[in-house]
Motif scaffolding. Structure first.
Motif, short mmCIF file in Angstrom:
data_model
loop_
_atom_site.label_atom_id
_atom_site.label_comp_id
_atom_site.label_asym_id
_atom_site.label_seq_id
_atom_site.Cartn_x
_atom_site.Cartn_y
_atom_site.Cartn_z
N GLN A 80 -3.42 -53.98 33.01
CA GLN A 80 -2.11 -54.25 32.42
C GLN A 80 -2.28 -54.55 30.93
OE1 GLN A 80 0.78 -54.33 34.51
NE2 GLN A 80 -0.67 -53.56 36.02
N ALA A 81 -1.29 -54.19 30.14
CA ALA A 81 -1.34 -54.47 28.71
C ALA A 81 0.06 -54.78 28.21
CB ALA A 81 -1.93 -53.29 27.95
N ASP A 82 0.11 -55.62 27.19
CA ASP A 82 1.34 -55.93 26.48
C ASP A 82 1.10 -55.59 25.02
OD1 ASP A 82 3.02 -57.17 28.58
OD2 ASP A 82 1.43 -58.69 28.59
N ALA A 83 2.09 -55.00 24.39
CA ALA A 83 1.95 -54.64 22.97
C ALA A 83 3.29 -54.86 22.27
CB ALA A 83 1.52 -53.18 22.84
N ALA A 84 3.20 -55.20 21.01
CA ALA A 84 4.38 -55.31 20.16
C ALA A 84 4.12 -54.48 18.91
CB ALA A 84 4.65 -56.76 19.80
N MET A 85 5.16 -53.79 18.46
CA MET A 85 5.03 -52.92 17.29
C MET A 85 6.33 -53.00 16.48
SD MET A 85 4.23 -48.82 17.23
CE MET A 85 5.70 -48.32 18.12
N ASP A 86 6.23 -53.43 15.24
CA ASP A 86 7.39 -53.41 14.36
C ASP A 86 7.68 -51.95 14.00
OD1 ASP A 86 7.46 -56.20 14.39
OD2 ASP A 86 6.11 -56.33 12.68
N PHE A 87 8.95 -51.65 13.79
CA PHE A 87 9.33 -50.27 13.50
C PHE A 87 10.57 -50.23 12.63
CE2 PHE A 87 12.25 -51.35 16.74
CZ PHE A 87 13.37 -50.59 16.49
N THR A 88 10.78 -49.10 12.00
CA THR A 88 12.02 -48.77 11.31
C THR A 88 12.36 -47.34 11.72
OG1 THR A 88 11.46 -50.19 9.44
CG2 THR A 88 13.18 -48.54 9.09
N ALA A 89 13.54 -47.15 12.27
CA ALA A 89 13.98 -45.82 12.70
C ALA A 89 15.16 -45.39 11.84
CB ALA A 89 14.38 -45.85 14.17
N SER A 90 14.96 -44.33 11.06
CA SER A 90 15.99 -43.82 10.16
C SER A 90 16.51 -42.49 10.69
CB SER A 90 15.41 -43.63 8.76
OG SER A 90 14.90 -44.84 8.27
N HIS A 91 17.83 -42.32 10.58
CA HIS A 91 18.51 -41.13 11.12
C HIS A 91 19.46 -40.59 10.05
CE1 HIS A 91 17.49 -43.91 14.36
NE2 HIS A 91 17.42 -42.88 15.17
N TRP A 92 19.36 -39.29 9.76
CA TRP A 92 20.22 -38.66 8.77
C TRP A 92 21.03 -37.56 9.44
CZ3 TRP A 92 15.26 -40.21 7.73
CH2 TRP A 92 15.08 -41.06 6.63
N LEU A 93 22.29 -37.44 9.02
CA LEU A 93 23.16 -36.39 9.54
C LEU A 93 24.17 -36.01 8.45
CD1 LEU A 93 23.91 -34.66 12.00
CD2 LEU A 93 25.48 -36.46 12.68
N GLY A 94 24.12 -34.76 8.02
CA GLY A 94 25.03 -34.29 6.99
C GLY A 94 24.71 -34.91 5.64
N GLU A 95 25.63 -34.77 4.72
CA GLU A 95 25.42 -35.24 3.34
C GLU A 95 25.44 -36.77 3.23
OE1 GLU A 95 24.62 -33.44 0.61
OE2 GLU A 95 24.42 -31.79 2.04
N GLN A 96 26.31 -37.42 3.97
CA GLN A 96 26.49 -38.87 3.81
C GLN A 96 26.06 -39.68 5.03
OE1 GLN A 96 27.55 -40.14 0.86
NE2 GLN A 96 27.54 -38.03 0.12
N GLY A 97 25.78 -39.03 6.14
CA GLY A 97 25.50 -39.75 7.38
C GLY A 97 24.10 -40.36 7.41
N PHE A 98 24.05 -41.66 7.55
CA PHE A 98 22.77 -42.36 7.61
C PHE A 98 22.93 -43.60 8.47
CE2 PHE A 98 19.89 -45.70 6.04
CZ PHE A 98 18.68 -45.08 6.28
N TRP A 99 21.97 -43.81 9.36
CA TRP A 99 21.91 -45.03 10.16
C TRP A 99 20.45 -45.39 10.33
CZ3 TRP A 99 20.37 -45.79 15.51
CH2 TRP A 99 20.61 -47.08 15.99
N GLN A 100 20.16 -46.67 10.16
CA GLN A 100 18.78 -47.14 10.29
C GLN A 100 18.77 -48.42 11.10
OE1 GLN A 100 16.53 -49.16 6.95
NE2 GLN A 100 15.53 -47.14 6.96
N VAL A 101 17.81 -48.50 12.00
CA VAL A 101 17.59 -49.73 12.76
C VAL A 101 16.13 -50.11 12.61
CG1 VAL A 101 17.21 -48.47 14.95
CG2 VAL A 101 17.86 -50.89 15.00
N ALA A 102 15.89 -51.39 12.43
CA ALA A 102 14.53 -51.91 12.36
C ALA A 102 14.43 -53.07 13.34
CB ALA A 102 14.20 -52.37 10.94
N GLY A 103 13.23 -53.33 13.79
CA GLY A 103 13.02 -54.42 14.74
C GLY A 103 11.61 -54.37 15.28
#
Length: 182
Positions: free
Chosen positions: A105-128
């Protein structure tokens, strides 16, 4: 100059000693967790799916509400394939992995930033932080649960509803660009 060379030599010795401290199991786990991000961004769901146990728990409740969900890996891959390729680009940046192994068994934690682009102005980012549990399965370590914690957001969630509309066509185009070497 002599002092500089001694310092460099000691640094190389120190790095070599640190590099040799990783075990084969740690290497497999770290490779799988870093691949988690890259394979999702590339739309390689057939390979991403092999990182997961046949049945796993997915918990995005800290971000979207609801409750943890038990899901088959094929269903998870289908859900992600019907969503992620709909963006023009995604980039899931994985941070350092904190790992604890106890037998199979293993436990792991990893910080991340997920960036998403769509079209000219569409942007959403989540980090955690992603918290994973893994289980040894033959010569691999499979993810048995993934939980997103401590999310922060930038941009607009509005693009999340638009992405599925383009996902099938974009994924089909990506498949045409695959290199067949057989």
């Amino acid at each position: 100059m002599k002092r500089f060379l001694i310092i460099c030599f000691l640094g190389v010795i120190s790095m070599a000693g640190q590099a040799s401290t990783i075990t084969k199991d740690e290497a497999i786990i770290r490779s799988n967790l870093y691949s988690f991000s890259a394979l999702a961004d590339q739309g390689a769901f057939e390979y991403l799916g092999r990182l997961f146990a046949p049945k796993l728990t997915v918990d995005y409740s800290a971000l979207f509400g609801g409750a943890p969900e038990s899901v088959a890996r094929e269903t998870l891959m289908k859900n992600w394939a019907n969503f992620l390729p709909g963006f023009d680009t995604t980039f899931h940046e994985a941070g350092q992995i904190r790992l604890s192994i106890n037998g199979d068994q293993a436990d792991a934690a990893m910080d991340f930033t997920a960036s998403h682009w769509l079209g000219e102005q569409g942007f959403w980012q989540v980090a955690g932080t992603y918290q994973f549990t893994l289980e040894k399965a033959a010569d691999n370590w499979e993810i048995t649960s993934v939980k997103l914690t401590n999310p922060t957001e930038m941009g607009s969630r509005e693009i999340l509803g638009q992405a599925p509309l383009k996902a099938a066509e974009n994924l089909k185009q990506r498949h045409h660009n695959k290199v067949n070497f057989e």
